[in-house]
Design an enzyme around this catalytic site. Structure first.
Site, PDB file in Angstrom:
ATOM      1  N   THR A 261       0.851  -1.185   0.000  1.00 46.05           N
ATOM      2  CA  THR A 261       0.000   0.000   0.000  1.00 46.05           C
ATOM      3  C   THR A 261       0.885   1.232   0.000  1.00 46.05           C
ATOM      4  O   THR A 261       1.858   1.304   0.753  1.00 46.05           O
ATOM      5  CB  THR A 261      -0.914   0.004   1.250  1.00 46.05           C
ATOM      6  OG1 THR A 261      -1.761  -1.156   1.169  1.00 46.05           O
ATOM      7  CG2 THR A 261      -1.791   1.236   1.298  1.00 46.05           C
ATOM      8  N   GLY A 262       0.557   2.186  -0.848  1.00 45.73           N
ATOM      9  CA  GLY A 262       1.325   3.426  -0.912  1.00 45.73           C
ATOM     10  C   GLY A 262       0.434   4.630  -0.699  1.00 45.73           C
ATOM     11  O   GLY A 262      -0.730   4.491  -0.282  1.00 45.73           O
ATOM     12  N   GLY A 263       0.957   5.799  -1.009  1.00 43.07           N
ATOM     13  CA  GLY A 263       0.219   7.037  -0.788  1.00 43.07           C
ATOM     14  C   GLY A 263      -0.978   7.194  -1.710  1.00 43.07           C
ATOM     15  O   GLY A 263      -1.989   7.792  -1.339  1.00 43.07           O
ATOM     16  N   MET A 264      -0.879   6.658  -2.930  1.00 42.21           N
ATOM     17  CA  MET A 264      -1.963   6.839  -3.903  1.00 42.21           C
ATOM     18  C   MET A 264      -2.948   5.690  -3.925  1.00 42.21           C
ATOM     19  O   MET A 264      -4.110   5.870  -4.278  1.00 42.21           O
ATOM     20  CB  MET A 264      -1.369   6.961  -5.317  1.00 42.21           C
ATOM     21  CG  MET A 264      -0.433   8.116  -5.539  1.00 42.21           C
ATOM     22  SD  MET A 264      -1.247   9.688  -5.455  1.00 42.21           S
ATOM     23  CE  MET A 264      -2.404   9.515  -6.790  1.00 42.21           C
ATOM     24  N   GLY A 265      -2.462   4.522  -3.630  1.00 47.67           N
ATOM     25  CA  GLY A 265      -3.354   3.368  -3.729  1.00 47.67           C
ATOM     26  C   GLY A 265      -2.741   2.111  -3.156  1.00 47.67           C
ATOM     27  O   GLY A 265      -1.618   2.122  -2.641  1.00 47.67           O
TER      28      GLY A 265
ATOM     29  N   VAL B 176      -1.766  -2.000  -3.936  1.00 43.59           N
ATOM     30  CA  VAL B 176      -1.395  -2.851  -5.068  1.00 43.59           C
ATOM     31  C   VAL B 176      -1.798  -4.290  -4.742  1.00 43.59           C
ATOM     32  O   VAL B 176      -1.398  -4.849  -3.711  1.00 43.59           O
ATOM     33  CB  VAL B 176       0.119  -2.748  -5.366  1.00 43.59           C
ATOM     34  CG1 VAL B 176       0.484  -3.589  -6.588  1.00 43.59           C
ATOM     35  CG2 VAL B 176       0.520  -1.289  -5.603  1.00 43.59           C
TER      36      VAL B 176
ATOM     37  N   LYS C 118      -2.975  -1.690  -9.346  1.00 46.56           N
ATOM     38  CA  LYS C 118      -2.844  -0.532  -8.454  1.00 46.56           C
ATOM     39  C   LYS C 118      -4.212   0.142  -8.402  1.00 46.56           C
ATOM     40  O   LYS C 118      -4.699   0.670  -9.406  1.00 46.56           O
ATOM     41  CB  LYS C 118      -1.776   0.428  -8.970  1.00 46.56           C
ATOM     42  CG  LYS C 118      -1.598   1.611  -8.036  1.00 46.56           C
ATOM     43  CD  LYS C 118      -0.185   2.131  -8.080  1.00 46.56           C
ATOM     44  CE  LYS C 118       0.004   3.250  -7.078  1.00 46.56           C
ATOM     45  NZ  LYS C 118       1.382   3.476  -6.746  1.00 46.56           N
TER      46      LYS C 118
ATOM     47  N   ASP D 225       9.370  11.476  -7.593  1.00 47.07           N
ATOM     48  CA  ASP D 225       9.199  10.883  -6.262  1.00 47.07           C
ATOM     49  C   ASP D 225      10.172   9.720  -6.097  1.00 47.07           C
ATOM     50  O   ASP D 225       9.798   8.645  -5.661  1.00 47.07           O
ATOM     51  CB  ASP D 225       7.743  10.421  -6.096  1.00 47.07           C
ATOM     52  CG  ASP D 225       7.403  10.080  -4.647  1.00 47.07           C
ATOM     53  OD1 ASP D 225       8.111  10.559  -3.735  1.00 47.07           O
ATOM     54  OD2 ASP D 225       6.424   9.340  -4.433  1.00 47.07           O
TER      55      ASP D 225
HETATM   56  N1  LIG Z   1       4.207  -4.158 -10.307  1.00 44.36           N
HETATM   57  C1  LIG Z   1       4.411  -4.602  -9.084  1.00 44.36           C
HETATM   58  N2  LIG Z   1       4.729  -5.902  -8.863  1.00 44.36           N
HETATM   59  C2  LIG Z   1       4.943  -6.362  -7.613  1.00 44.36           C
HETATM   60  N3  LIG Z   1       4.846  -5.612  -6.497  1.00 44.36           N
HETATM   61  C3  LIG Z   1       4.516  -4.316  -6.655  1.00 44.36           C
HETATM   62  C4  LIG Z   1       4.296  -3.743  -7.940  1.00 44.36           C
HETATM   63  N4  LIG Z   1       3.995  -2.429  -7.772  1.00 44.36           N
HETATM   64  C5  LIG Z   1       4.034  -2.196  -6.459  1.00 44.36           C
HETATM   65  N5  LIG Z   1       4.346  -3.325  -5.782  1.00 44.36           N
HETATM   66  C6  LIG Z   1       4.458  -3.464  -4.329  1.00 44.36           C
HETATM   67  O1  LIG Z   1       3.455  -2.690  -3.731  1.00 44.36           O
HETATM   68  C7  LIG Z   1       4.023  -1.743  -2.843  1.00 44.36           C
HETATM   69  C8  LIG Z   1       3.225  -0.467  -2.887  1.00 44.36           C
HETATM   70  O2  LIG Z   1       3.378   0.104  -4.155  1.00 44.36           O
HETATM   71  P1  LIG Z   1       3.118   1.632  -4.398  1.00 44.36           P
HETATM   72  O3  LIG Z   1       3.731   1.992  -5.689  1.00 44.36           O
HETATM   73  O4  LIG Z   1       1.679   1.917  -4.217  1.00 44.36           O
HETATM   74  O5  LIG Z   1       3.875   2.156  -3.139  1.00 44.36           O
HETATM   75  P2  LIG Z   1       4.703   3.399  -2.745  1.00 44.36           P
HETATM   76  O6  LIG Z   1       5.762   3.606  -3.755  1.00 44.36           O
HETATM   77  O7  LIG Z   1       5.086   3.194  -1.328  1.00 44.36           O
HETATM   78  O8  LIG Z   1       3.596   4.480  -2.858  1.00 44.36           O
HETATM   79  P3  LIG Z   1       3.534   5.976  -3.268  1.00 44.36           P
HETATM   80  O9  LIG Z   1       4.756   6.281  -4.078  1.00 44.36           O
HETATM   81  O10 LIG Z   1       2.254   6.015  -4.053  1.00 44.36           O
HETATM   82  O11 LIG Z   1       3.463   6.672  -1.970  1.00 44.36           O
HETATM   83  C9  LIG Z   1       5.447  -1.573  -3.291  1.00 44.36           C
HETATM   84  O12 LIG Z   1       6.252  -1.188  -2.240  1.00 44.36           O
HETATM   85  C10 LIG Z   1       5.789  -2.956  -3.809  1.00 44.36           C
HETATM   86  O13 LIG Z   1       6.194  -3.769  -2.732  1.00 44.36           O
END
Ligand SMILES: Nc1ncnc2c1ncn2[C@@H]1O[C@H](COP(=O)(O)OP(=O)(O)OP(=O)(O)O)[C@@H](O)[C@H]1O
Length: 400
Positions: free
Chosen positions: A26-30, A32, A46, A145
């Site tokens: 889980t991240g800031g936007m959504g 996964v 996502k 970012d």
């Molecule tokens: N294409 C992918 N395949 C496998 N795991 C993924 C993929 N994309 C994201 N993830 C996993 O999901 C997590 C969350 O991804 P996301 O990009 O939403 O997070 P974030 O970079 O922490 O968020 P944000 O930059 O939006 O604040 C990642 O840290 C990663 O572990």
């Protein structure tokens, strides 16, 4: 961070197509999700957080910006970016992107396991990231970012960047949920790796050099075990990012090679005009250091043969780490620096802010160094929001 329960999708069908096996993160936007289609193929989905999804402009931008990484060439042209395969909205109107599923771990997870990373590995990683950034920046695409959470280390040995350009989804938008973004358009909780121009909300000043700072801050953390601005609260982190220059890497990682420190320090210059002029120049330095030489660009700045941030017309010839500065061939310099004011020793990378006049930003803001050594952001014609931030910064500086 959001507390919407992405787990509730597990064991259900998403968008009528994918059976959700688990939450990948889980991240800031959504969030996964790992989904499997009827033909057995897997995708990473996502899914925009519901609070953000409720804002039409965010939903539209998310669906548009999500593909930005794909504009970096054909299917295999840019290996360093996660591929976005498609997008859509569920029957309930929830926006999502489908991506290739990556095998491996994020740099953040790796860091959590190992703390720091050996310099050789950090340089190898930076080399790959810069290769992708050089292509992206040449096409006008900035990641915005760059941080360990958005750098993926694949089991196949490839380094890929996640969320290319996705930070733009909330740029300049007001009325966002408090937990998501400040009104200056930056996602909360990511100031650790944020460049000053981004921390001050000067979104029109963001360019490729903002990414070089993000990479430099990541390298700084990996090499020293310490964040650029140390352990500070989230609120102070934004202020520190906006007002304080990064300390020289060698001051917090004494064992570090001066050549490596020179590269990291150059990428972390407070004023973006003093950083590497572009990703190619930084990559040439990284590659020189990997080959056991001094970084030609950073070294030329240290020796006063070139002004910080000034582009060079062709890569400087490599300088060997053991050679004496006077015996080294001189790099090609477009315009000689007026007067060298820097240390000539690689062991003391310069961190001065006065080797170029404060360069005004497009928003009319400029950064100056006070006699106390603190930095002052001067705003003319910038937004009210920026003005308020500046007022807070100035009050805090006066109180310190
Ligand atoms: N294409 C992918 N395949 C496998 N795991 C993924 C993929 N994309 C994201 N993830 C996993 O999901 C997590 C969350 O991804 P996301 O990009 O939403 O997070 P974030 O970079 O922490 O968020 P944000 O930059 O939006 O604040 C990642 O840290 C990663 O572990």
């Amino acid at each position: 961070m959001y507390d919407d329960d992405a787990e509730h999708w597990v064991g259900k069908t998403f968008a009528g197509t994918w059976w959700i096996e688990r939450v990948l993160g889980t991240g800031g936007m959504g969030s996964v999700l790992l989904g499997r289609a009827a033909d057995g193929s897997q995708v990473a989905l996502k899914v925009l957080h519901p609070e953000l999804n409720a804002i039409t402009e965010v939903r539209k931008r998310f669906l548009r910006e999500g593909f930005i990484g794909n504009t970096l060439g054909g299917a295999d042209a840019v290996p360093g970016v996660v591929r976005v395969l498609g997008s859509g909205e569920t029957q309930e109107g929830l926006a999502y992107l489908t991506m290739e599923v990556l095998q491996g771990e994020t740099l953040f997870d790796r860091m959590a396991r190992t703390g720091t990373m050996p310099a050789g590995e950090v340089l190898a990683l930076a080399d790959q990231v810069l290769e992708t950034l050089a292509i992206a920046h040449a096409r006008g695409v900035v990641h915005r970012d760059l941080k360990p959470e958005n750098i993926h280390l694949g089991n196949d040995g490839r380094v890929r960047m996640l969320d290319f350009g996705i930070a733009r989804v909330v740029d300049g938008l007001t009325g966002l949920p408090e937990k998501t973004a400040t009104k200056t358009g930056m996602i909360m909780g990511t100031a650790t790796y944020m460049a000053p121009e981004q921390a001050t909300g000067l979104i029109h000043d963001i360019d490729g050099r903002t990414d070089l700072f993000g990479l430099g801050a990541t390298m700084f953390r990996l090499l020293s075990g310490r964040q650029v601005h140390g352990e500070v609260t989230e609120a102070m982190e934004v202020i520190a990012a906006a007002t304080e220059a990064a300390p020289p890497l060698a001051s917090v990682a004494p064992g570090i090679s001066p050549a490596v420190a020179a590269v990291v320090d150059r990428s972390l210059a407070f004023i973006k005009f003093h950083r590497y002029p572009n990703a190619e120049t930084m990559r040439a330095d990284v590659r020189a250091v990997r080959a056991g030489a001094l970084p030609p660009y950073a070294q030329a700045v240290i020796e006063g043969r070139i002004r910080a941030g000034q582009p060079i017309s062709q890569p400087a010839p490599p300088l060997h780490a053991g050679g004496s500065p006077s015996a080294r061939p001189q790099p090609t310099v477009v315009e000689p620096a007026a007067a060298p004011r820097h240390s000539h020793s690689m062991s003391r990378p310069e961190r001065t802010l006065d080797d170029n006049p404060s360069a005004p930003s497009r928003s009319g803001a400029s950064l100056s160094q006070l006699s106390t050594g603190k930095l002052l952001l001067l705003v003319g014609g910038a937004s009210l929001v920026t003005g308020v931030i500046v007022a807070v910064i100035v009050v805090l500086l006066v109180m310190r």
